[in-house]
Design an enzyme around this catalytic site. Structure first.
Site, PDB file in Angstrom:
ATOM      1  N   TYR A 164      17.667   7.679  -7.124  1.00  0.00           N
ATOM      2  CA  TYR A 164      17.492   9.135  -6.968  1.00  0.00           C
ATOM      3  C   TYR A 164      16.231   9.368  -6.129  1.00  0.00           C
ATOM      4  CZ  TYR A 164      18.049  13.992  -8.685  1.00  0.00           C
ATOM      5  OH  TYR A 164      18.273  15.334  -8.807  1.00  0.00           O
ATOM      6  N   LYS A 190      17.567  14.201  -3.078  1.00  0.00           N
ATOM      7  CA  LYS A 190      17.353  15.584  -3.491  1.00  0.00           C
ATOM      8  C   LYS A 190      16.954  16.386  -2.254  1.00  0.00           C
ATOM      9  CE  LYS A 190      17.759  17.171  -6.662  1.00  0.00           C
ATOM     10  NZ  LYS A 190      18.755  17.987  -7.321  1.00  0.00           N
ATOM     11  N   ASP A 205      21.848  16.421  -2.254  1.00  0.00           N
ATOM     12  CA  ASP A 205      21.986  17.516  -3.229  1.00  0.00           C
ATOM     13  C   ASP A 205      20.950  18.611  -2.942  1.00  0.00           C
ATOM     14  OD1 ASP A 205      22.162  19.190  -5.410  1.00  0.00           O
ATOM     15  OD2 ASP A 205      21.349  17.733  -6.849  1.00  0.00           O
ATOM     16  N   ASN A 236      20.871  21.543  -4.079  1.00  0.00           N
ATOM     17  CA  ASN A 236      20.764  22.488  -5.207  1.00  0.00           C
ATOM     18  C   ASN A 236      21.010  23.941  -4.805  1.00  0.00           C
ATOM     19  OD1 ASN A 236      18.484  20.384  -6.811  1.00  0.00           O
ATOM     20  ND2 ASN A 236      20.185  21.310  -7.931  1.00  0.00           N
ATOM     21  N   ASN A 273      26.729  19.956 -10.364  1.00  0.00           N
ATOM     22  CA  ASN A 273      26.231  20.143 -11.723  1.00  0.00           C
ATOM     23  C   ASN A 273      25.713  21.571 -11.875  1.00  0.00           C
ATOM     24  OD1 ASN A 273      23.865  18.618 -10.099  1.00  0.00           O
ATOM     25  ND2 ASN A 273      22.950  20.115 -11.467  1.00  0.00           N
ATOM     26  N   HIS A 330      24.795  13.893 -14.159  1.00  0.00           N
ATOM     27  CA  HIS A 330      23.586  14.551 -13.679  1.00  0.00           C
ATOM     28  C   HIS A 330      22.406  14.138 -14.566  1.00  0.00           C
ATOM     29  CE1 HIS A 330      20.935  18.044 -14.682  1.00  0.00           C
ATOM     30  NE2 HIS A 330      20.786  18.068 -13.377  1.00  0.00           N
ATOM     31  N   ASN A 339      18.045  15.142 -15.529  1.00  0.00           N
ATOM     32  CA  ASN A 339      16.703  15.736 -15.350  1.00  0.00           C
ATOM     33  C   ASN A 339      15.680  14.681 -15.762  1.00  0.00           C
ATOM     34  OD1 ASN A 339      18.015  18.835 -16.451  1.00  0.00           O
ATOM     35  ND2 ASN A 339      17.074  18.513 -14.471  1.00  0.00           N
TER      36      ASN A 339
END
Ligand code: GKR
Ligand code: MG
Length: 424
Positions: free
Chosen positions: A147, A193, A221, A223, A269, A320, A322
């Site tokens: 990641y 990200k 991603d 977001n 997600n 997903h 965090n």
């Protein structure tokens, strides 16, 4: 067997200055550690969110759990519903990166936190790994992806020294970060990200990864921080480079339009986070891959149900993540090991954890060629290091952070930061 004690300990651990669509990570990430003990001396562990509104819910639930049979998950559900229906829904974070911060998911989040701990206790009482409470394993190893984040070299306001990763703001620096992840953990796929730098710079970063790691699966991603026209334009430029395109634009309607325009497999997600949205997504054919997260999908068994639904509707499934510690990593691993349909390597923030900040005995868990290997140890297979827990709790008391707010943190660097999405 009955629950004799229910202990919930909020903790804070050091988190690097990682950039995302909302802003930047604060110097500490919050979690809660759940320790159940039965009248027979059996324990059960869980890990979940640690923000103030979630902690208020766990405290409200706590007394009603004493005396509960740890096999009575329906009893847990009834108690969770009672607490949640009597609780005022508080405003969520300024910018929702994931439903973990969304109070609409209170019931699912609360149930999941304690379901994991009760399943852990059930499994330990039977001297079986937790995966056996989920129907048994279909795989022994669960693959994770690297990641990758753009990041600053140090926090503007941390009371501890900068991390060893340094700055990542260019494609060259990103390749170094990715190579370090591979060298340390053996990952075989990469997630970037995005939604942070101007899209063409992020494209250049993906192109650099593709050159450096030929044939390795890549994802980006943003977001939901790219408008539909930007996402379509970038999709065309990213053609052939991605295994999937994750949440580039913010709504299901946009994702559906993007899929029609580009034909690319889209993962989410953000726009499919419960069964009602799942149904809408089937009708719209917005996203073809669902990134599950047991912490807000209502637990391990509900996520198995989601996996089955994905199978029925011909969708892909992955996970997903965090910022989290080893208890969550093991819960994800047992779940993923039980799910026949796991189409892609799972996300995890775990490599960003400072090894000194782990709460489990023996320190940070190790990846083997990018995977966590499931052993035969009972339950989740991890135990709490009580000294570490006490230290991380003290850190929580002292750090001053009570709810994650990446936008407010970013305003310390850029006072004019608005945080509106989509930004590009
Ligand atoms: O921690 O910066 C972050 C991530 O952006 C996280 O908040 C997201 O929920 O990892 C996440 C995602 O895949 O959307
Ligand atoms: Mg995502």
């Amino acid at each position: 067997m009955k629950l004799r004690s229910v202990k919930i300990t909020p903790i804070a651990f050091r988190d690097p200055p990682l950039l995302n669509a909302a802003g930047i990570h604060e110097p500490y990430a919050l979690r809660s550690i759940i320790e159940l003990e039965s009248d027979t001396g059996q324990i059960g562990l869980g890990e979940s969110y640690g923000d103030a509104s979630f902690l208020r819910l766990t405290s409200a639930l706590q007394p009603s759990l004493v005396g509960l049979d740890p096999f009575d998950l329906n009893g847990l559900r009834a108690r969770v519903q009672k607490v949640v229906s009597g609780t005022r829904v508080e405003a969520g974070a300024e910018f929702l990166l994931a439903p973990g911060t969304d109070p609409v998911k209170n019931a699912q989040k609360l149930f999941s936190a304690f379901e994991v701990a009760m399943l852990d206790m059930q499994a330990r009482s039977l001297d079986r790994p937790l995966v056996d409470m989920l129907g048994g394993r279909v795989r022994d190893e669960v693959p994770f992806s690297a990641y990758l984040f753009f990041k600053y070299a140090h926090h503007i306001d941390a009371d501890y020294p900068a991390d060893a990763w340094g700055e990542t703001l260019t494609p060259e620096q990103l390749v170094v970060q990715a190579q370090t992840m591979v060298d340390r953990h053996g990952f075989g796929s990469f997630k970037l990200k995005g939604g942070v730098l101007p899209p063409d710079q992020e494209l250049a970063s993906i192109q650099a990864l593709a050159r450096h790691f030929p044939g390795k699966p890549l994802r980006i991603d943003p977001n939901g921080n790219w408008s539909l026209p930007t996402a379509i334009e970038m999709g065309r430029k990213l053609e052939g480079l991605l295994e999937y395109y994750e949440d580039p634009c913010p709504t299901l309607a946009d994702m559906a339009e993007l899929h029609r325009a580009t034909g690319m497999p889209l993962a989410t997600n953000m726009v499919v986070t419960d069964m009602a949205q799942f149904r809408e997504n089937v009708a719209a054919n917005g996203c073809q891959i669902i990134l599950s997260d047991h912490h807000y999908w209502g637990g391990l068994r509900e996520t198995q149900l989601l996996a089955r639904m994905c199978e029925v509707f011909g969708m892909g499934l992955s996970m997903h993540s965090n910022s989290h510690l080893g208890i969550s990593l093991m819960a994800m691993t047992h779940l993923a090991a039980s799910v026949p349909l796991l189409s892609y390597a799972c996300d995890t923030h775990y490599p960003w954890l400072d090894p000194a900040e782990e709460v489990i005995q023996g320190g940070q868990l190790r990846f083997h060629e990018g995977a966590i290997v499931l052993g035969e140890a009972p339950g989740l297979g991890v135990d709490i290091d009580q000294d570490a827990l006490a230290r991380l709790h003290q850190q929580f008391l002292e750090c001053g952070i009570r709810s994650r707010n990446d936008a407010a943190q970013m305003r310390k660097y850029q006072p004019e930061w608005g945080g509106q999405a989509p930004r590009f």
